[in-house]
Design a protein around this motif. Structure first.
Motif, PDB file in Angstrom:
ATOM      1  N   UNK A  56       3.034  11.367  23.752  1.00  0.00           N
ATOM      2  CA  UNK A  56       4.204  10.722  23.166  1.00  0.00           C
ATOM      3  C   UNK A  56       5.337  11.728  22.983  1.00  0.00           C
ATOM      4  N   UNK A  57       6.442  11.492  23.660  1.00  0.00           N
ATOM      5  CA  UNK A  57       7.633  12.323  23.493  1.00  0.00           C
ATOM      6  C   UNK A  57       8.518  11.676  22.433  1.00  0.00           C
ATOM      7  N   UNK A  58       9.031  12.446  21.471  1.00  0.00           N
ATOM      8  CA  UNK A  58       9.799  11.872  20.366  1.00  0.00           C
ATOM      9  C   UNK A  58      11.183  11.364  20.767  1.00  0.00           C
ATOM     10  N   UNK A  59      11.648  11.771  21.939  1.00  0.00           N
ATOM     11  CA  UNK A  59      12.956  11.303  22.414  1.00  0.00           C
ATOM     12  C   UNK A  59      12.899  11.138  23.920  1.00  0.00           C
ATOM     13  N   UNK A  60      13.812  10.375  24.443  1.00  0.00           N
ATOM     14  CA  UNK A  60      13.864  10.120  25.876  1.00  0.00           C
ATOM     15  C   UNK A  60      14.391  11.360  26.591  1.00  0.00           C
ATOM     16  N   UNK A  61      13.564  11.908  27.489  1.00  0.00           N
ATOM     17  CA  UNK A  61      13.951  13.076  28.278  1.00  0.00           C
ATOM     18  C   UNK A  61      14.270  12.732  29.714  1.00  0.00           C
ATOM     19  N   UNK A  62      14.058  11.486  30.098  1.00  0.00           N
ATOM     20  CA  UNK A  62      14.274  11.090  31.480  1.00  0.00           C
ATOM     21  C   UNK A  62      13.068  11.440  32.336  1.00  0.00           C
ATOM     22  N   UNK A  63      13.086  10.993  33.554  1.00  0.00           N
ATOM     23  CA  UNK A  63      11.945  11.163  34.461  1.00  0.00           C
ATOM     24  C   UNK A  63      11.583  12.634  34.649  1.00  0.00           C
TER      25      UNK A  63
END
Length: 69
Positions: A56-63
């Motif tokens: 689970x990444x806490x923020x959207x980092x993109x592909x």
């Protein structure tokens, strides 16, 4: 034994599709990890409820960020 393959499944707001996607990968005999890329829907909850392998990444980092994670 040949090389092992790990399928990285980046997911952003994929609560409706992630279980079927993972089952398709597992049915082909591959190991996998779902990278929840800061989804705002229930993607993480669905992954946990279905005992999917999830990072689970806490923020959207993109592909690119999701795959690098």
């Amino acid at each position: 034994m040949g090389p092992r393959v790990l399928i990285v499944i980046p997911a952003y707001n994929e609560a409706d599709n992630i279980v079927d996607t993972v089952h398709g990968v597992v049915d082909k005999g591959y190991d996998y990890i779902v990278v929840n890329d800061g989804s705002r829907d229930e993607t993480l909850k669905v992954c946990r409820e279905n005992n999917l392998n999830v990072l689970d990444l806490p923020m959207n980092l993109g592909i690119g960020g999701a795959v690098q994670a």
